[in-house]
Design a protein around this motif. Structure first.
Motif, short mmCIF file in Angstrom:
data_model
loop_
_atom_site.label_atom_id
_atom_site.label_comp_id
_atom_site.label_asym_id
_atom_site.label_seq_id
_atom_site.Cartn_x
_atom_site.Cartn_y
_atom_site.Cartn_z
N GLY A 77 0.80 -1.22 0.00
CA GLY A 77 0.00 0.00 0.00
C GLY A 77 0.82 1.26 0.00
N THR A 78 2.15 1.13 0.17
CA THR A 78 3.02 2.29 0.14
C THR A 78 3.45 2.54 -1.31
OG1 THR A 78 4.97 0.94 0.54
CG2 THR A 78 3.85 1.83 2.46
N HIS A 79 4.19 3.61 -1.52
CA HIS A 79 4.67 3.92 -2.87
C HIS A 79 5.68 2.86 -3.31
CE1 HIS A 79 2.63 7.70 -2.51
NE2 HIS A 79 3.37 8.08 -1.50
N PRO A 80 5.55 2.32 -4.50
CA PRO A 80 6.51 1.31 -4.98
C PRO A 80 7.93 1.86 -4.99
CG PRO A 80 4.61 1.45 -6.45
CD PRO A 80 4.51 2.61 -5.51
N ARG A 81 8.88 1.02 -4.64
CA ARG A 81 10.27 1.43 -4.67
C ARG A 81 10.93 0.79 -5.89
NH1 ARG A 81 12.68 1.72 1.39
NH2 ARG A 81 10.75 1.66 2.58
N PRO A 82 11.40 1.59 -6.82
CA PRO A 82 12.00 1.03 -8.04
C PRO A 82 13.16 0.09 -7.75
CG PRO A 82 11.63 3.40 -8.26
CD PRO A 82 11.36 3.06 -6.84
N GLU A 83 13.91 0.37 -6.69
CA GLU A 83 15.09 -0.44 -6.40
C GLU A 83 14.73 -1.87 -5.97
OE1 GLU A 83 14.46 2.17 -2.64
OE2 GLU A 83 14.04 2.21 -4.78
N LEU A 84 13.46 -2.10 -5.60
CA LEU A 84 13.06 -3.43 -5.17
C LEU A 84 12.54 -4.29 -6.32
CD1 LEU A 84 11.29 -2.69 -1.76
CD2 LEU A 84 13.65 -3.39 -2.20
N ALA A 85 12.37 -3.68 -7.49
CA ALA A 85 11.94 -4.43 -8.68
C ALA A 85 10.70 -5.27 -8.41
CB ALA A 85 13.09 -5.32 -9.17
N GLY A 86 9.74 -4.70 -7.69
CA GLY A 86 8.49 -5.39 -7.44
C GLY A 86 8.47 -6.28 -6.22
N GLU A 87 9.61 -6.48 -5.57
CA GLU A 87 9.66 -7.31 -4.36
C GLU A 87 9.05 -6.57 -3.17
OE1 GLU A 87 10.72 -10.45 -4.10
OE2 GLU A 87 11.23 -10.58 -6.23
N GLU A 88 8.38 -7.30 -2.29
CA GLU A 88 7.77 -6.69 -1.11
C GLU A 88 8.65 -6.79 0.13
OE1 GLU A 88 2.98 -7.26 -1.79
OE2 GLU A 88 4.08 -8.84 -0.75
N VAL A 89 9.49 -7.81 0.18
CA VAL A 89 10.33 -8.04 1.37
C VAL A 89 11.69 -7.40 1.11
CG1 VAL A 89 11.32 -9.76 2.91
CG2 VAL A 89 9.10 -10.19 1.82
N THR A 134 18.18 0.45 0.17
CA THR A 134 17.13 -0.54 0.40
C THR A 134 17.26 -1.56 -0.72
OG1 THR A 134 15.63 1.01 1.49
CG2 THR A 134 14.65 -0.96 0.55
N VAL A 135 17.38 -2.83 -0.35
CA VAL A 135 17.63 -3.88 -1.34
C VAL A 135 16.65 -5.03 -1.11
CG1 VAL A 135 20.08 -3.29 -1.51
CG2 VAL A 135 19.34 -5.07 0.10
N PRO A 136 16.35 -5.82 -2.14
CA PRO A 136 15.52 -7.01 -1.92
C PRO A 136 16.17 -7.93 -0.90
CG PRO A 136 15.73 -6.54 -4.27
CD PRO A 136 16.71 -5.64 -3.56
N ALA A 137 15.34 -8.52 -0.03
CA ALA A 137 15.88 -9.39 1.01
C ALA A 137 16.46 -10.67 0.44
CB ALA A 137 14.79 -9.72 2.03
N ALA A 138 15.97 -11.10 -0.72
CA ALA A 138 16.51 -12.30 -1.35
C ALA A 138 18.00 -12.11 -1.62
CB ALA A 138 15.77 -12.58 -2.66
N GLY A 139 18.78 -13.09 -1.22
CA GLY A 139 20.22 -12.99 -1.39
C GLY A 139 20.92 -12.50 -0.15
#
Length: 285
Positions: A77-89, A134-139
């Motif tokens: 529900g927050t503004h999408p973050r481009p750096e997360l490439a669609g990831e939520e976590v 801020t980075v995707p948690a995966a990895g």
């Protein structure tokens, strides 16, 4: 190879200070915090959640001063973050500047707040990889941890949040020991936070019998910033908290009380971090 030690008894290594104009935030956003279990307490300070539902057209500019901590979050529900490439976590590292979020519409965020250095100690990564990012948690964390957080019912009640975070905790490995270098970082940070007579890193080094080079190396690896930055942030948190609590005495006295002996230096540092001068911030209170 670093020595290992048993997990330390949980210490307070981070504060809840640093939210600018906290009374205004509480009128618009429901903020909740609850403790981590003993299983992850050597690495995790607490869990937290934010919920808001603002009317159409309404918005609020939330501002928070930086802390020497990383967070693992899921948000919707927050503004999408481009750096997360669609990831939520996501993993958010130490933010060295004032953190600003434009809150509007409807949003839900649930997160795990690590102790200073806790995420690096758990994963083996250097926290410098996430400083101001801020980075995707995966990895960074395991797929099991990411999946457990991503499965959390963000539209549920507090019970759903708590049970969801219990599942996230259970996804972390249970056989982790505490590296002695990380344990020392925790001891130093806890002292910086609690002992208001610490105004210089040299005082910290003397008490903990650690060299400048060693302390700098360990802080950069585990936390992502140097010890001078951490100490300065905690003292500035104290200043802002005093103003929010109604301090109305001379600002020169407030500055000296928290280790700033040059008034021009104090005003410059405060303005850079908070965005307005100390006197202006007090007026806006």
């Amino acid at each position: 190879m670093s020595a290992r030690t048993n997990p330390p008894s949980p210490q307070r290594t981070a504060s809840y200070a640093g939210i600018l104009r906290p009374d205004e935030l509480s009128r618009r956003v429901q903020v909740r915090r609850w403790p981590a279990s003993e299983r992850v307490a050597p690495w995790v300070e607490n869990h937290w959640s934010l919920r808001w539902d603002l009317p159409d057209g309404a918005s609020y500019d939330s501002e928070t001063l930086p802390h020497p901590t990383c967070s693992l979050t899921v948000e919707r529900g927050t503004h999408p973050r481009p750096e997360l490439a669609g990831e939520e976590v996501a993993i958010t590292g130490v933010v060295t500047r004032r953190f600003r979020v434009d809150i509007r519409g409807r949003g839900r965020v649930v997160g795990m707040r690590f102790r200073p250095g806790g995420l690096a100690a758990l994963t083996g990564h250097s926290a410098r990889d996430w400083t101001d990012r801020t980075v995707p948690a995966a990895g960074v964390v395991s797929p099991e941890v990411s999946a457990a957080l991503g499965a959390l019912d963000l539209d549920g009640d507090d019970t759903a949040y708590e049970s969801g975070m219990t599942a996230v905790e259970a996804a972390f490995p249970s056989d982790r020991d505490v590296d002695e270098r990380y344990a020392r970082v925790l001891r130093v940070v806890a002292d910086m936070l609690e002992d208001r007579t610490f105004y210089s890193v040299a005082q910290v080094e003397e008490r903990h019998h650690v060299s400048t080079r060693t302390l700098q190396r360990d802080f950069l690896h585990y936390i992502g910033v140097g010890p001078k930055w951490v100490l300065a942030r905690y003292r500035m948190h104290d200043v802002v908290s005093a103003l929010d609590d109604g301090y109305d005495g001379p600002l020169t006295e407030l500055a000296m009380r928290h280790g700033f002996y040059d008034q021009a230096h104090f005003t410059r540092d405060f303005t850079t971090l908070v965005g307005v001068t100390p006197s202006r911030y007090r007026e806006r209170r």
